[in-house]
Design a protein around this motif. Structure first.
Motif, PDB file in Angstrom:
ATOM      1  N   GLU A   1     -55.703  26.074  -7.590  1.00 56.07           N
ATOM      2  CA  GLU A   1     -56.768  24.849  -6.454  1.00 56.07           C
ATOM      3  C   GLU A   1     -58.044  24.887  -5.991  1.00 56.07           C
ATOM      4  OE1 GLU A   1     -54.407  22.335  -4.553  1.00 56.07           O
ATOM      5  OE2 GLU A   1     -53.372  23.182  -5.319  1.00 56.07           O
ATOM      6  N   GLN A   2     -58.595  25.623  -6.640  1.00 54.50           N
ATOM      7  CA  GLN A   2     -60.219  25.843  -6.472  1.00 54.50           C
ATOM      8  C   GLN A   2     -60.451  25.142  -8.308  1.00 54.50           C
ATOM      9  OE1 GLN A   2     -58.128  29.052  -6.767  1.00 54.50           O
ATOM     10  NE2 GLN A   2     -58.083  28.920  -4.512  1.00 54.50           N
ATOM     11  N   TRP A   3     -61.510  24.094  -7.399  1.00 54.52           N
ATOM     12  CA  TRP A   3     -62.260  23.637  -8.832  1.00 54.52           C
ATOM     13  C   TRP A   3     -63.487  24.550  -9.699  1.00 54.52           C
ATOM     14  CZ3 TRP A   3     -61.002  18.598  -8.774  1.00 54.52           C
ATOM     15  CH2 TRP A   3     -60.602  17.898  -6.889  1.00 54.52           C
ATOM     16  N   ASN A   4     -63.660  25.285  -8.922  1.00 53.20           N
ATOM     17  CA  ASN A   4     -64.465  26.520  -9.893  1.00 53.20           C
ATOM     18  C   ASN A   4     -63.897  26.943 -10.944  1.00 53.20           C
ATOM     19  OD1 ASN A   4     -63.594  27.564  -7.660  1.00 53.20           O
ATOM     20  ND2 ASN A   4     -64.392  29.584  -7.589  1.00 53.20           N
ATOM     21  N   ILE A   5     -62.667  27.549 -10.412  1.00 55.21           N
ATOM     22  CA  ILE A   5     -61.468  28.440 -11.792  1.00 55.21           C
ATOM     23  C   ILE A   5     -60.895  27.517 -13.044  1.00 55.21           C
ATOM     24  CG2 ILE A   5     -59.547  29.285 -11.697  1.00 55.21           C
ATOM     25  CD1 ILE A   5     -59.803  30.410  -9.454  1.00 55.21           C
ATOM     26  N   LEU A   6     -60.945  26.430 -12.435  1.00 58.29           N
ATOM     27  CA  LEU A   6     -60.530  25.224 -13.934  1.00 58.29           C
ATOM     28  C   LEU A   6     -61.905  24.615 -14.399  1.00 58.29           C
ATOM     29  CD1 LEU A   6     -58.713  23.025 -11.646  1.00 58.29           C
ATOM     30  CD2 LEU A   6     -57.500  24.096 -13.471  1.00 58.29           C
ATOM     31  N   CYS A   7     -63.210  24.957 -13.775  1.00 58.84           N
ATOM     32  CA  CYS A   7     -63.720  24.611 -14.641  1.00 58.84           C
ATOM     33  C   CYS A   7     -64.407  25.694 -14.978  1.00 58.84           C
ATOM     34  CB  CYS A   7     -65.340  24.436 -13.493  1.00 58.84           C
ATOM     35  SG  CYS A   7     -65.156  22.822 -12.334  1.00 58.84           S
ATOM     36  N   ARG A   8     -64.477  26.841 -15.177  1.00 58.64           N
ATOM     37  CA  ARG A   8     -64.371  27.991 -15.848  1.00 58.64           C
ATOM     38  C   ARG A   8     -64.310  27.424 -16.682  1.00 58.64           C
ATOM     39  NH1 ARG A   8     -63.916  32.224 -11.552  1.00 58.64           N
ATOM     40  NH2 ARG A   8     -64.946  31.388  -9.990  1.00 58.64           N
ATOM     41  N   TRP A   9     -62.535  27.349 -17.330  1.00 58.05           N
ATOM     42  CA  TRP A   9     -61.705  26.909 -17.825  1.00 58.05           C
ATOM     43  C   TRP A   9     -61.768  26.178 -18.902  1.00 58.05           C
ATOM     44  CZ3 TRP A   9     -57.548  30.108 -20.170  1.00 58.05           C
ATOM     45  CH2 TRP A   9     -56.826  30.401 -18.762  1.00 58.05           C
ATOM     46  N   ALA A  10     -62.827  25.373 -18.040  1.00 61.03           N
ATOM     47  CA  ALA A  10     -63.136  23.940 -19.541  1.00 61.03           C
ATOM     48  C   ALA A  10     -64.554  24.585 -19.965  1.00 61.03           C
ATOM     49  CB  ALA A  10     -63.785  23.090 -17.778  1.00 61.03           C
ATOM     50  N   PHE A  11     -65.760  25.419 -19.347  1.00 57.48           N
ATOM     51  CA  PHE A  11     -66.602  24.963 -20.065  1.00 57.48           C
ATOM     52  C   PHE A  11     -65.961  26.363 -20.502  1.00 57.48           C
ATOM     53  CE2 PHE A  11     -69.828  28.349 -20.390  1.00 57.48           C
ATOM     54  CZ  PHE A  11     -71.356  27.778 -20.412  1.00 57.48           C
ATOM     55  N   CYS A  12     -65.009  26.709 -21.079  1.00 55.62           N
ATOM     56  CA  CYS A  12     -65.031  28.251 -22.104  1.00 55.62           C
ATOM     57  C   CYS A  12     -64.364  27.922 -23.388  1.00 55.62           C
ATOM     58  CB  CYS A  12     -64.135  29.191 -21.404  1.00 55.62           C
ATOM     59  SG  CYS A  12     -65.448  30.833 -20.566  1.00 55.62           S
ATOM     60  N   ARG A  13     -63.537  26.587 -23.412  1.00 53.78           N
ATOM     61  CA  ARG A  13     -62.561  25.431 -23.960  1.00 53.78           C
ATOM     62  C   ARG A  13     -63.871  24.633 -24.664  1.00 53.78           C
ATOM     63  NH1 ARG A  13     -61.928  23.771 -27.906  1.00 53.78           N
ATOM     64  NH2 ARG A  13     -59.762  21.785 -27.881  1.00 53.78           N
ATOM     65  N   SER A  14     -64.705  24.327 -24.089  1.00 54.56           N
ATOM     66  CA  SER A  14     -66.065  23.998 -24.730  1.00 54.56           C
ATOM     67  C   SER A  14     -66.566  24.461 -25.455  1.00 54.56           C
ATOM     68  CB  SER A  14     -67.219  22.799 -23.939  1.00 54.56           C
ATOM     69  OG  SER A  14     -67.686  22.293 -24.917  1.00 54.56           O
ATOM     70  N   LEU A  15     -66.971  25.829 -25.121  1.00 51.17           N
ATOM     71  CA  LEU A  15     -67.782  26.903 -26.202  1.00 51.17           C
ATOM     72  C   LEU A  15     -67.399  27.100 -27.062  1.00 51.17           C
ATOM     73  CD1 LEU A  15     -68.997  29.181 -23.525  1.00 51.17           C
ATOM     74  CD2 LEU A  15     -70.580  27.624 -23.855  1.00 51.17           C
TER      75      LEU A  15
END
Length: 130
Positions: A28-42
């Motif tokens: 439900e939290q945007w920030n958790i999904l954003c962490r996953w996304a950021f790491c996926r791009s890295l």
């Protein structure tokens, strides 16, 4: 450590992609999904394309909200990636690269037809690792 930005506002496209991910993963939290996304791009060897990304949604977060307890580690990862890519580690460069990595990662996760539940995020991370 000083964060690369105070607040970041996502694009409307990223918001819609995150909404889709929230439904499928039940995170439900945007920030958790954003962490996953950021790491996926890295994890991608290429530098994100320097495309303009509008800040046209109502989804906004601070660096501390984005990173949570991992904010210093994520900042170190961003700085290392920028250094490795030969971009420097000035605050403006870090903020720009973060925005590009975050949006690219959101697109990757939202566009992955195999991500249908939270376990699929873990499977993607394990796949990339090996």
């Amino acid at each position: 450590m000083e964060p690369p930005f105070d607040r970041i506002k996502l694009s409307q496209t990223a918001k819609e992609q995150l909404t889709k991910l929230k439904r499928s993963t039940k995170i439900e939290q945007w920030n958790i999904l954003c962490r996953w996304a950021f790491c996926r791009s890295l994890c991608e060897p290429s530098i994100p394309s320097p495309v303009p990304i509008p800040a046209d949604s109502n989804v906004e977060m601070t660096w501390r909200v984005f990173g949570g307890e991992m904010s210093d580690i994520l900042l170190i990862a961003l700085k290392q990636r920028c250094h490795n890519d030969g971009l420097g580690t000035e605050r403006e460069t870090l903020a720009n690269q973060f925005r590009l990595h975050l949006h690219r990662g959101i697109g990757y996760l939202a566009g992955d037809p195999n991500i249908k539940k939270i376990e699929d995020l873990v499977a993607v991370a394990m796949e990339i690792k090996s």
